[in-house]
Design a protein around this motif. Sequence first.
Motif, PDB file in Angstrom:
ATOM      1  N   SER A 248       0.824  -1.215   0.000  1.00  0.00           N
ATOM      2  CA  SER A 248       0.000   0.000   0.000  1.00  0.00           C
ATOM      3  C   SER A 248       0.857   1.263   0.000  1.00  0.00           C
ATOM      4  O   SER A 248       0.365   2.352  -0.271  1.00  0.00           O
ATOM      5  CB  SER A 248      -0.932   0.006   1.211  1.00  0.00           C
ATOM      6  N   PHE A 249       2.148   1.117   0.296  1.00  0.00           N
ATOM      7  CA  PHE A 249       3.072   2.254   0.273  1.00  0.00           C
ATOM      8  C   PHE A 249       3.840   2.325  -1.037  1.00  0.00           C
ATOM      9  O   PHE A 249       4.856   3.015  -1.139  1.00  0.00           O
ATOM     10  CB  PHE A 249       4.054   2.153   1.445  1.00  0.00           C
ATOM     11  N   ARG A 250       3.368   1.574  -2.039  1.00  0.00           N
ATOM     12  CA  ARG A 250       3.972   1.584  -3.374  1.00  0.00           C
ATOM     13  C   ARG A 250       5.449   1.172  -3.360  1.00  0.00           C
ATOM     14  O   ARG A 250       6.273   1.757  -4.052  1.00  0.00           O
ATOM     15  CB  ARG A 250       3.808   2.964  -4.025  1.00  0.00           C
ATOM     16  N   VAL A 251       5.748   0.164  -2.553  1.00  0.00           N
ATOM     17  CA  VAL A 251       7.117  -0.362  -2.531  1.00  0.00           C
ATOM     18  C   VAL A 251       7.446  -1.015  -3.867  1.00  0.00           C
ATOM     19  O   VAL A 251       8.555  -0.884  -4.380  1.00  0.00           O
ATOM     20  CB  VAL A 251       7.297  -1.364  -1.375  1.00  0.00           C
ATOM     21  N   GLY A 252       6.470  -1.712  -4.443  1.00  0.00           N
ATOM     22  CA  GLY A 252       6.687  -2.352  -5.738  1.00  0.00           C
ATOM     23  C   GLY A 252       7.195  -3.773  -5.618  1.00  0.00           C
ATOM     24  O   GLY A 252       7.882  -4.121  -4.658  1.00  0.00           O
ATOM     25  N   ILE A 253       6.864  -4.583  -6.615  1.00  0.00           N
ATOM     26  CA  ILE A 253       7.222  -5.996  -6.571  1.00  0.00           C
ATOM     27  C   ILE A 253       8.731  -6.221  -6.609  1.00  0.00           C
ATOM     28  O   ILE A 253       9.262  -7.103  -5.944  1.00  0.00           O
ATOM     29  CB  ILE A 253       6.539  -6.765  -7.726  1.00  0.00           C
ATOM     30  N   TRP A 254       9.460  -5.392  -7.376  1.00  0.00           N
ATOM     31  CA  TRP A 254      10.890  -5.646  -7.552  1.00  0.00           C
ATOM     32  C   TRP A 254      11.670  -5.312  -6.285  1.00  0.00           C
ATOM     33  O   TRP A 254      12.551  -6.069  -5.875  1.00  0.00           O
ATOM     34  CB  TRP A 254      11.420  -4.855  -8.739  1.00  0.00           C
ATOM     35  N   ARG A 255      11.341  -4.197  -5.645  1.00  0.00           N
ATOM     36  CA  ARG A 255      12.028  -3.865  -4.396  1.00  0.00           C
ATOM     37  C   ARG A 255      11.628  -4.831  -3.281  1.00  0.00           C
ATOM     38  O   ARG A 255      12.465  -5.199  -2.442  1.00  0.00           O
ATOM     39  CB  ARG A 255      11.752  -2.416  -3.992  1.00  0.00           C
ATOM     40  N   THR A 256      10.362  -5.242  -3.274  1.00  0.00           N
ATOM     41  CA  THR A 256       9.916  -6.214  -2.272  1.00  0.00           C
ATOM     42  C   THR A 256      10.664  -7.527  -2.434  1.00  0.00           C
ATOM     43  O   THR A 256      11.188  -8.090  -1.461  1.00  0.00           O
ATOM     44  CB  THR A 256       8.405  -6.457  -2.397  1.00  0.00           C
ATOM     45  N   SER A 257      10.727  -8.031  -3.656  1.00  0.00           N
ATOM     46  CA  SER A 257      11.428  -9.295  -3.925  1.00  0.00           C
ATOM     47  C   SER A 257      12.904  -9.185  -3.565  1.00  0.00           C
ATOM     48  O   SER A 257      13.489 -10.123  -2.990  1.00  0.00           O
ATOM     49  CB  SER A 257      11.280  -9.674  -5.397  1.00  0.00           C
ATOM     50  N   PHE A 258      13.518  -8.058  -3.886  1.00  0.00           N
ATOM     51  CA  PHE A 258      14.937  -7.860  -3.596  1.00  0.00           C
ATOM     52  C   PHE A 258      15.201  -7.934  -2.090  1.00  0.00           C
ATOM     53  O   PHE A 258      16.095  -8.669  -1.636  1.00  0.00           O
ATOM     54  CB  PHE A 258      15.389  -6.503  -4.139  1.00  0.00           C
ATOM     55  N   VAL A 259      14.419  -7.187  -1.319  1.00  0.00           N
ATOM     56  CA  VAL A 259      14.609  -7.159   0.131  1.00  0.00           C
ATOM     57  C   VAL A 259      14.371  -8.540   0.738  1.00  0.00           C
ATOM     58  O   VAL A 259      15.175  -9.021   1.549  1.00  0.00           O
ATOM     59  CB  VAL A 259      13.677  -6.117   0.785  1.00  0.00           C
ATOM     60  N   VAL A 260      13.281  -9.207   0.326  1.00  0.00           N
ATOM     61  CA  VAL A 260      12.956 -10.518   0.892  1.00  0.00           C
ATOM     62  C   VAL A 260      14.042 -11.542   0.553  1.00  0.00           C
ATOM     63  O   VAL A 260      14.468 -12.314   1.417  1.00  0.00           O
ATOM     64  CB  VAL A 260      11.583 -10.998   0.387  1.00  0.00           C
ATOM     65  N   ASN A 261      14.503 -11.562  -0.694  1.00  0.00           N
ATOM     66  CA  ASN A 261      15.516 -12.542  -1.086  1.00  0.00           C
ATOM     67  C   ASN A 261      16.848 -12.303  -0.386  1.00  0.00           C
ATOM     68  O   ASN A 261      17.549 -13.254  -0.014  1.00  0.00           O
ATOM     69  CB  ASN A 261      15.709 -12.521  -2.601  1.00  0.00           C
ATOM     70  N   MET A 262      17.227 -11.044  -0.190  1.00  0.00           N
ATOM     71  CA  MET A 262      18.472 -10.752   0.510  1.00  0.00           C
ATOM     72  C   MET A 262      18.383 -11.155   1.978  1.00  0.00           C
ATOM     73  O   MET A 262      19.317 -11.754   2.538  1.00  0.00           O
ATOM     74  CB  MET A 262      18.808  -9.262   0.379  1.00  0.00           C
ATOM     75  N   VAL A 263      17.260 -10.847   2.610  1.00  0.00           N
ATOM     76  CA  VAL A 263      17.066 -11.226   4.009  1.00  0.00           C
ATOM     77  C   VAL A 263      17.063 -12.749   4.153  1.00  0.00           C
ATOM     78  O   VAL A 263      17.683 -13.312   5.066  1.00  0.00           O
ATOM     79  CB  VAL A 263      15.754 -10.635   4.557  1.00  0.00           C
ATOM     80  N   THR A 264      16.395 -13.432   3.231  1.00  0.00           N
ATOM     81  CA  THR A 264      16.338 -14.898   3.275  1.00  0.00           C
ATOM     82  C   THR A 264      17.718 -15.507   3.082  1.00  0.00           C
ATOM     83  O   THR A 264      18.085 -16.474   3.764  1.00  0.00           O
ATOM     84  CB  THR A 264      15.378 -15.425   2.186  1.00  0.00           C
TER      85      THR A 264
END
Length: 302
Positions: free
Chosen positions: A27-43
């Motif tokens: 809802s804050f317009r993070v976007g799919i690409w930035r979301t995927s990047f952050v999640v994959n790096m954290v994982t």
Amino acid sequence: MKLYLLFPLISSVTFVVAMLLLKRATSFRVGIWRTSFVVNMVTAIIFLALLPLGGPPIELSLLWQPLLVAVAFFSGQVLTFLALEKGDVSIATPTMGVKTISVAWLSVLVLGIEIPWELWLSAVLTFAAIGLLSFRPGRKSIETVGSVREPSQVGRTILIALLAAISYALFDVLVQKWAPAWGAGRFLPIMLGMCGGLSLGFIPLFKEPIRAIPKKAWPWLVGGALLMGLQAISLVTSVALFGDATSINVIYSARGLWSVLAVWLIGHWFQNTEQNLGGEVMGMRLAGAAMMTVAIVVTLMS
């Protein structure tokens, strides 16, 4: 009693909470690409905790194996977030229950297991479940419930979630096939490290840099990323150490039921509006999630 099945059970609950957090972040317009990047790096960072498990010396000639598995995981992750961004949690998550049936079918193809009649029955039940998940009310209900998704959007969400489920299923089967020879402390950290490397390809796709993400989005994004990583390490390590990918995924697929119930009961805590779709729509989604669960149990019987 298979006590290791507690791990996928915990993962199934954790996954739903992570999806709600990440849905809130969108809802804050993070976007799919930035979301995927952050999640994959954290994982990838979380999976470094498996290094002490060790394993035999790494054979460079076999590095294509974790790379192929990383591509499957990477694809599944991106498709999951795309389904989350484009559609509802209460549609995407139950639909991804197809993963368990896909694991059974891919085990037949990759591991050479005979196809039993139960798999054919589970496939029919799965299609019926998807029909319930894609239910939309008639004209009268639409006038009462203004936030019902358009048919094309529901269908797109289901298709993307199906592709995500198949990608994750391939990932699980290949982990079961190759991880034992490598050792969980070698194969899984290397594979997730490669996935993190693949995520660097998202950077040119960012509409804005990571630092431009609104401060209000970070708690939801980081919380969701941490939970996604933790549920992944719990689930994937279970597959790598105990095999039995089908049974593990049967338990994990309970996330479909949890997602519908969570959206209905506590979705407003995350400013999720899906419960406003009305009792008729949510009832059909609950029925679809339940039928998907029956299909999964039938698969377990095979």
